[in-house]
Design a protein around this motif. Structure first.
Motif, short mmCIF file in Angstrom:
data_model
loop_
_atom_site.label_atom_id
_atom_site.label_comp_id
_atom_site.label_asym_id
_atom_site.label_seq_id
_atom_site.Cartn_x
_atom_site.Cartn_y
_atom_site.Cartn_z
N ILE A 62 0.54 -1.18 -0.20
CA ILE A 62 -0.24 -0.07 -0.33
C ILE A 62 0.93 1.38 0.01
O ILE A 62 0.89 2.09 -0.08
CB ILE A 62 -1.05 0.27 1.12
N GLY A 63 2.22 1.33 0.41
CA GLY A 63 2.95 2.63 0.81
C GLY A 63 3.21 2.40 -0.97
O GLY A 63 3.63 4.10 -1.47
N VAL A 64 3.61 1.83 -2.17
CA VAL A 64 3.65 1.85 -3.46
C VAL A 64 2.10 2.45 -3.93
O VAL A 64 2.36 3.46 -4.82
CB VAL A 64 3.77 0.48 -4.01
N VAL A 65 0.83 1.90 -3.55
CA VAL A 65 -0.17 2.08 -3.75
C VAL A 65 -0.25 3.98 -3.72
O VAL A 65 -0.68 4.88 -4.35
CB VAL A 65 -1.46 1.30 -3.21
N LEU A 66 0.42 4.51 -2.48
CA LEU A 66 -0.16 5.90 -1.99
C LEU A 66 1.21 6.51 -2.36
O LEU A 66 0.32 7.78 -3.46
CB LEU A 66 0.07 5.39 0.25
N LEU A 67 2.21 6.20 -3.00
CA LEU A 67 3.20 6.81 -4.06
C LEU A 67 2.74 7.30 -5.08
O LEU A 67 2.89 8.12 -5.44
CB LEU A 67 4.15 6.10 -4.14
N MET A 68 1.92 6.75 -5.91
CA MET A 68 1.00 6.40 -6.94
C MET A 68 0.53 7.52 -7.18
O MET A 68 0.12 8.07 -8.05
CB MET A 68 1.21 5.61 -7.89
N MET A 239 -8.76 -2.01 -9.64
CA MET A 239 -7.77 -2.48 -10.61
C MET A 239 -7.23 -3.75 -10.64
O MET A 239 -6.78 -5.28 -11.08
CB MET A 239 -6.62 -1.48 -11.24
N GLU A 240 -7.12 -4.28 -9.10
CA GLU A 240 -6.59 -5.89 -9.12
C GLU A 240 -7.04 -6.47 -8.83
O GLU A 240 -6.72 -7.77 -10.05
CB GLU A 240 -5.30 -6.02 -7.49
N ALA A 241 -8.26 -6.48 -9.12
CA ALA A 241 -9.10 -7.15 -9.37
C ALA A 241 -9.82 -8.47 -11.03
O ALA A 241 -10.07 -9.15 -11.26
CB ALA A 241 -10.59 -6.96 -8.49
N VAL A 242 -9.02 -6.94 -11.61
CA VAL A 242 -9.45 -7.60 -13.17
C VAL A 242 -7.92 -7.81 -13.68
O VAL A 242 -7.72 -7.57 -14.80
CB VAL A 242 -9.29 -5.97 -14.03
N GLY A 243 -7.14 -7.44 -13.02
CA GLY A 243 -5.45 -7.84 -13.69
C GLY A 243 -4.53 -7.11 -13.20
O GLY A 243 -3.14 -7.65 -13.69
N LEU A 244 -5.41 -5.49 -13.14
CA LEU A 244 -4.51 -4.36 -13.83
C LEU A 244 -3.46 -4.34 -12.03
O LEU A 244 -3.59 -4.81 -11.32
CB LEU A 244 -5.13 -2.92 -13.85
N SER A 245 -2.63 -3.73 -12.46
CA SER A 245 -1.76 -2.65 -10.72
C SER A 245 -2.51 -2.27 -10.06
O SER A 245 -3.13 -1.11 -10.42
CB SER A 245 -0.34 -2.12 -11.49
N MET A 246 -2.40 -2.20 -8.99
CA MET A 246 -3.16 -1.76 -7.73
C MET A 246 -2.85 -0.19 -7.95
O MET A 246 -3.09 0.50 -7.35
CB MET A 246 -2.21 -2.23 -6.11
N ALA A 247 -1.25 -0.23 -8.49
CA ALA A 247 -0.16 0.92 -8.13
C ALA A 247 -0.89 1.95 -9.78
O ALA A 247 -1.37 3.44 -9.54
CB ALA A 247 1.02 0.82 -8.57
N PHE A 248 -1.28 1.67 -9.63
CA PHE A 248 -2.07 1.88 -11.69
C PHE A 248 -3.56 2.44 -11.30
O PHE A 248 -3.37 3.88 -11.90
CB PHE A 248 -2.21 1.16 -12.90
#
Length: 594
Positions: A62-68, A239-248
């Motif tokens: 989630i740190g990477v997620v918050l960074l993006m 996004m994660e549920a459909v295979g995309l990056s959470m960060a995106f």
């Protein structure tokens, strides 16, 4: 995990970070390498103080997620559109060019075709967390090579879903990326991703602002922080549920809020969580290094990690130079994205499930990717020492910087601050306006005036609003105590920021002058003088006499106020100064009449 075990782990992480990060920064190696070293020391392959690296990494992502998300907040949608050529041009060239080169090396080492291609494309991906943190530490996110690196990383995030979708087509297993009984085709997976992106964009466009407006009107900072975190996590999980990056997903949510009036307040609320969790993520990467495998095959593992970083650096450098980036910028770009990425772990795990890669090969690749991450801050630190920043890195080129910067901050956009803003706008001078009343901000928007929501007496908000890069702070807020606190924060943390303050009354002006604010305007003083001038001319006095009368009175009163400010706590002394001032003013007018 029981509460005692949880708190012991938390204490271990904090203690390791407190020791390692300052030490590595003092050595000039950066905080990221310090976090990696701390994690390696705590992990199951060293002191074994913390043994569940996978769970820690899953939580800390989630740190990477918050960074993006924060990066998205600083990127206006129109600027994202302007970057499309870099994203799909330079980004595609880096991913596929690097991927084919690494696949060729894998074929030469004896791997079969599909497996070699998976390895090539997986290792072509870079770590968003490591690259963006390295750029942020060097204040290079807005530099040309920083924008190019961001464009490449964004394309990599977008490329993940088709890469994952086509893996079942190469393997002999029917295992898919989702738990459905039927195996979806690549087209269905891509369609799901596109539909999710559209859902986030539409939801963000029509729902986010009303939600934040409602929460902000409650004047509860905790509720606003919870709302921001909810938006980030919700977008990431979708996004994660459909295979995309959470960060995106988080980045997309940030972009949708980039031009909203709540941008700076949200960024200030998110920043502490982002910093702590991102550090935890780096530590979890350090914990996952399999030192047993490294000790068993040291030459092979280290050689592959160094070789991967060198090959990616060379490929990215060539792509950047072909795209027109300067030599220094291309070098920094190439070094910044030279590591493997965290999504390679996912690709390799799925490839193993499809029978494309053996478990031994996957274990080796995971260690190689992890070690390559450690090379990035180390190589950048060495480059900093040897090159000392070539001048051509910071030379302006290409489109405008991603991060908005304004020469003037206007704190408080009411009847006083708006006049200042309108004058600046007429002269084409960029300014950032901040106000704490959501209804007022909404009202201003109807008339074309843009203000951001936020409490300027908070240091984190001033930093989010780029106070360190502004030249002037116009302090026009109503709240006297908040005004004084803001002056103190700005003077201590942004000493080069010139402060011009509005005072509600004489006592407020005394306090501002006592703090060293040189330009203080009482909100009714000059308008009252203008009224007095109109009264004098209305009574038949010549304009020259009226103007001179007002000038004498203004200069005298300003001098008296500054004199009295030194004694604002001494009522008796203030009375003496006032009495002396009246006599002095009367004497001045008598002289003028004579």
């Amino acid at each position: 995990m029981d509460s005692h075990h949880f708190f012991m782990n938390a204490l271990a992480f904090l203690a390791a970070a407190i020791v390692a990060v300052p030490l590595f920064k003092r050595l000039g190696l950066g905080s990221v390498l310090g976090y990696l070293a701390a994690g390696a020391l705590l992990g199951p392959w060293s002191l074994r103080l913390v043994d569940d690296a996978d769970s820690i990494r899953s939580f800390s992502e989630i740190g990477v997620v918050l960074l993006m998300f924060v990066i998205g907040l600083e990127l206006l949608p129109r600027r994202l559109w302007e970057m499309r050529a870099q994203v799909f041009g330079l980004g595609a060239a880096q991913v596929f060019g690097t991927g084919l080169l690494i696949a060729a090396v894998a074929l030469a080492l004896g791997l079969r075709g599909p497996g070699a291609l998976v390895i090539g494309l997986g290792l072509a991906l870079s770590s968003t967390a490591f690259a963006m943190q390295a750029l942020a530490e060097r204040n290079q996110l807005a530099a040309p090579h920083g924008r190019s690196a961001f464009a490449i990383l964004l394309f990599q995030d977008l490329a993940v879903i088709p890469l994952l979708a086509v893996l079942p087509l190469f393997g002999g297993s029917s295992t898919t990326l989702v738990s459905d009984a039927s195996a979806p085709t690549a087209w269905i997976a891509v369609a799901k991703g596109v539909a999710s992106v559209v859902a986030v964009v539409l939801g963000g466009r029509f729902l986010l602002r009303p939600i934040f407006r409602l929460v902000a009107s409650a004047r509860s900072p905790e509720a606003l922080t919870a709302t921001a975190l909810g938006v980030v996590v919700g977008s990431a999980l979708l996004m994660e549920a459909v295979g995309l990056s959470m960060a995106f997903g988080a980045f997309l949510a940030g972009v949708l809020l980039a031009d909203s009036e709540y941008r700076h307040e949200i960024e200030a609320d998110i920043e502490p969580f982002k910093g702590l969790l991102l550090g935890l993520f780096f530590m979890s990467v350090g914990m996952s290094v399999n030192f047993t495998l490294v000790a068993r095959h040291p030459v092979l593992v280290v050689g592959l990690a160094v070789g991967l970083a060198a090959l990616k650096t060379a490929a990215a450098y060539v792509a950047a130079r072909v795209a027109g980036t300067s030599r220094g910028g291309a070098r920094m770009l190439a070094l910044t994205i030279s590591q493997g990425g965290e999504f390679a772990f996912v690709l390799f795990a799925v490839a193993a499930g499809q029978g494309l890669l053996s478990r031994d090969v996957v274990d080796l690749l995971v260690v190689v990717v992890t070690l390559s991450m450690a090379t990035t801050p180390l190589v950048l630190a060495i480059d900093d020492r040897l090159r000392d920043r070539r001048k051509d890195i910071g030379r302006p080129e290409g489109p405008a910087p991603v991060v908005d910067e304004a020469e003037v901050l206007i704190a408080g956009f009411g009847r006083f601050g708006q006049i200042v803003g309108r004058v600046l706008a007429v002269r084409g001078i960029a300014f950032t306006a901040l106000d704490q009343d959501p209804q007022h901000i909404e009202f201003l928007a109807k008339f074309g005036s843009k203000a951001h929501f936020g409490d300027v007496s908070r240091l984190d908000l001033l930093r989010a609003a780029k106070a360190g890069k502004a030249r002037v702070l116009v302090l026009a807020i109503d709240d006297v105590e908040a005004s004084i606190k803001t002056v103190q924060l700005a003077q201590h943390n942004f000493p080069n920021l010139k402060i011009l303050a509005r005072a509600r009354n004489r006592i407020h002006a005394y306090r501002l002058l006592e703090l060293g604010v040189e330009i203080v305007n009482r909100e009714t003083f000059f308008s009252s003088l203008e009224m007095a001038r109109a009264v004098l001319t209305g009574l038949g006095l010549p304009d020259s006499v009226a103007n001179e009368t007002i000038r004498i009175f203004r200069d005298h009163d300003e001098g008296q106020m500054r004199k009295a400010a030194k004694h604002r706590q001494d009522t008796k002394k203030l009375m003496e100064i006032a009495a002396e001032g009246r006599k002095e003013l009367q004497s001045l007018f008598d002289q003028d009449r004579r």
